[in-house]
Design an enzyme around this catalytic site. Structure first.
Site, PDB file in Angstrom:
ATOM      1  N   CYS A   1       2.239   8.797   3.960  1.00 30.51           N
ATOM      2  CA  CYS A   1       2.470   9.636   5.136  1.00 30.51           C
ATOM      3  C   CYS A   1       2.685  11.094   4.712  1.00 30.51           C
ATOM      4  O   CYS A   1       1.774  11.732   4.217  1.00 30.51           O
ATOM      5  CB  CYS A   1       3.637   9.080   5.962  1.00 30.51           C
ATOM      6  SG  CYS A   1       3.752   9.804   7.595  1.00 30.51           S
TER       7      CYS A   1
ATOM      8  N   HIS B   1       1.314   3.652   7.109  1.00 30.38           N
ATOM      9  CA  HIS B   1       2.484   3.084   6.436  1.00 30.38           C
ATOM     10  C   HIS B   1       2.198   1.630   6.077  1.00 30.38           C
ATOM     11  O   HIS B   1       2.401   0.748   6.906  1.00 30.38           O
ATOM     12  CB  HIS B   1       3.703   3.146   7.364  1.00 30.38           C
ATOM     13  CG  HIS B   1       4.206   4.530   7.592  1.00 30.38           C
ATOM     14  ND1 HIS B   1       5.211   5.079   6.844  1.00 30.38           N
ATOM     15  CD2 HIS B   1       3.823   5.486   8.463  1.00 30.38           C
ATOM     16  CE1 HIS B   1       5.438   6.321   7.249  1.00 30.38           C
ATOM     17  NE2 HIS B   1       4.607   6.591   8.234  1.00 30.38           N
TER      18      HIS B   1
ATOM     19  N   GLU C   1       3.936  -0.307   4.420  1.00 30.13           N
ATOM     20  CA  GLU C   1       5.188  -1.086   4.506  1.00 30.13           C
ATOM     21  C   GLU C   1       5.531  -1.458   5.944  1.00 30.13           C
ATOM     22  O   GLU C   1       6.460  -2.214   6.193  1.00 30.13           O
ATOM     23  CB  GLU C   1       6.340  -0.318   3.843  1.00 30.13           C
ATOM     24  CG  GLU C   1       6.852   0.916   4.578  1.00 30.13           C
ATOM     25  CD  GLU C   1       5.965   2.140   4.453  1.00 30.13           C
ATOM     26  OE1 GLU C   1       4.912   2.062   3.775  1.00 30.13           O
ATOM     27  OE2 GLU C   1       6.315   3.182   5.050  1.00 30.13           O
TER      28      GLU C   1
END
Lengths: 283, 221
Positions: free
Chosen positions: B85, B197, B199
């Site tokens: 990001c 992202h 994650e």
């Protein structure tokens, strides 16, 4: 593409997942961790946890739930309810939340939105607006689960929170919440067209068709859904552990009753309807 | 068992939530630690630069913490680097957020803001928040990159108002947000960085971390 997000909303009271009507009269549905895991595995786009009684009890149980969830669930988690200071926000982010939703604290001090968005990034700060339609047809913003009138009109408040740095707005119709009468489409459209940040519609959905309306007519960028999904999961759970039956009204759960107006649907049922309606969504 | 002690450091510069990045790396079996210490960064086997928030604040924080030189040195030394990001955007020459702010200038190019109008003249909601698809750029293969085995058009989770516009051919994937196509991940030598992202992108996102760790031999045995 702009894909509509489907966000299961989990209202939490103590260690339990609850659901009310007009944000009140809470019923215990089960353990939030079980529901969260189920939604993750079934393709939820995000999860939204709302601490329903944060101002009345301490919030440690919610933080435990968040931490447990964030260790095994790799989608965004938003946490709202009783967050009043920068430290409160920091604590839930440290516990594993990705975003926070604020309402009362923002109404009391609008510059809290600016402070929080500068500190944690706009995209971390969701402002929750609880709306009740006044007798003159205007929408008024409330706090404390629709109990306290803020003195603010919803559209101008939505514009103000955007200007102060909110990255997203979740708009709840208190009138519709938990009734299964469908979203307040005029309210959602009014807010969505007044701001340039994403708007999450919440309150009133009883079937996937209501969700289609919120997107089509209401111009919602995302939908928060509780009853439709929760009751679908409950139908699928074979056994319940018993340690959550201490709190809230569990009579209906023991009787295995699901409110009549709700059409329980799974995430894939909802996606199937959206796809049929040509609404862009994940999968 | 030679790589038992391989150490992946997540750079903590006071912006963004490190919890989920840490959990994702633990989940795929990597020894991970967060740090703001420049010396420690130089001793790491691989570094991760996450981040959510404003470009200018990020550069100021990196400066104040004396991290810029260590990050540049680590990248120059060939250590695996993962940017997520804002950690992607910071690699670029400059951002047009609040005037012009200089970045790390490791990748030539600019960071720009999405316009609030789409091609149909409707409101484009900014930030982009949600799941969107990543696709190949001119058919360029994802083999031997962290996107290995990720299918073309896979959904990943995005949260951002700004996007990168590289002036060198580093783009690995592209994404279209409401009519606007942009580069959503890059690879340049030992650097892999993505706008999305991983994650927060479920099992497929974890797969990106797993690929990155495997390619760079960072996993615990």
């Amino acid at each position: 593409m702009k894909n509509i997000r489907i966000i299961p909303r989990l209202d939490i009271k103590g260690p339990n997942l609850v659901k009310g009507i007009h944000l009140e009269g809470l019923r215990v549905l089960g353990k939030p961790e079980d529901f969260a895991r189920c939604y993750y595995e079934n393709g939820a786009d995000e999860l939204f946890f709302q601490d329903t009684v944060a101002s009345l009890y301490d919030r440690n149980s919610l933080q435990d739930i968040i931490t447990k969830t964030a260790k095994e669930i790799f989608i965004p988690l938003t946490v709202g309810g009783g967050l009043r200071t920068i430290d409160d926000i920091r604590n839930v982010l440290r516990a594993g939340a990705d975003k926070v939703a604020i309402n009362t604290a923002a109404v009391k001090n609008p510059y809290f939105i600016r402070e929080a968005s500068l500190k944690f990034g706009s995209s971390t700060i969701v402002v929750a607006i609880e709306a009740i339609k006044g007798s003159d047809g205007r929408y008024l913003a409330f706090t404390d689960n629709g109990r306290e009138y803020s003195g603010l009109e919803v559209v101008s408040w939505a514009r103000k929170v955007e200007e102060l740095g909110a990255g997203e707005i979740v708009i709840t119709s208190v009138d519709k919440e938990g009734t299964g009468e469908g979203y307040d489409l005029d309210l959602i459209r009014l807010v969505s067209e007044s701001v340039t940040v994403p708007v999450i519609a919440h309150g009133g959905a009883s079937c996937p068709e209501n969700i289609v309306q919120a997107i089509r007519y209401g111009k919602a960028d995302a939908v928060a859904i509780a009853s439709i999904l929760h009751y679908s999961v409950m139908k699928s759970f074979v056994t319940y552990s018993c340690d959550y039956r201490e709190e809230g009204n569990t009579t209906f759960l023991n009787a295995g009753k699901i409110p009549k107006m709700i059409k329980p649907s799974s995430l894939s049922d909802i996606r199937a309807v959206l796809i049929k309606e040509n609404i862009p969504t994940r999968f | 068992m030679t790589n038992l002690s391989k150490k992946v450091l997540i750079i903590d510069y006071g912006l963004g939530n490190l919890f989920s990045v840490t959990q994702a790396l633990i989940n795929i079996g990597v020894n991970v630690k967060t740090t703001s210490n420049p010396d420690e960064i130089e001793s790491a086997d691989a570094i991760v630069l996450p981040g959510v928030g404003a470009f200018k604040d990020a550069m100021n924080n990196l400066k104040d913490l004396n991290l810029i030189d260590s990050i540049k040195k680590s990248i120059d030394s060939g250590k695996p680097f993962l940017g997520i990001c804002l950690g992607l955007q910071l690699l670029f020459s400059e951002s047009e957020e609040f005037g012009v702010t200089k970045g790390l200038d490791i990748v030539k190019g600019k960071v720009k803001r999405f316009s609030n109008n789409n091609q149909e003249g409707e409101i484009r909601k900014v930030p982009q928040i949600g799941w969107n698809q990543i696709s190949k750029i001119n058919g360029k293969s994802w083999d031997y990159t962290p996107l290995n085995d990720i299918k073309e058009g896979e959904f990943m989770y995005f949260v951002h108002s700004f996007y990168v516009e590289p002036e060198e051919p580093v783009g690995l994937s592209q994404t279209n947000y409401d009519g606007h196509s942009y580069v959503s991940s890059i690879q340049k030598g030992n650097i892999f960085a993505c706008q999305f992202h991983p994650e927060k992108s479920g099992h497929k996102g974890l797969k990106v971390y797993k690929n990155w760790a495997e390619i760079n031999n960072l996993k615990r045995n």
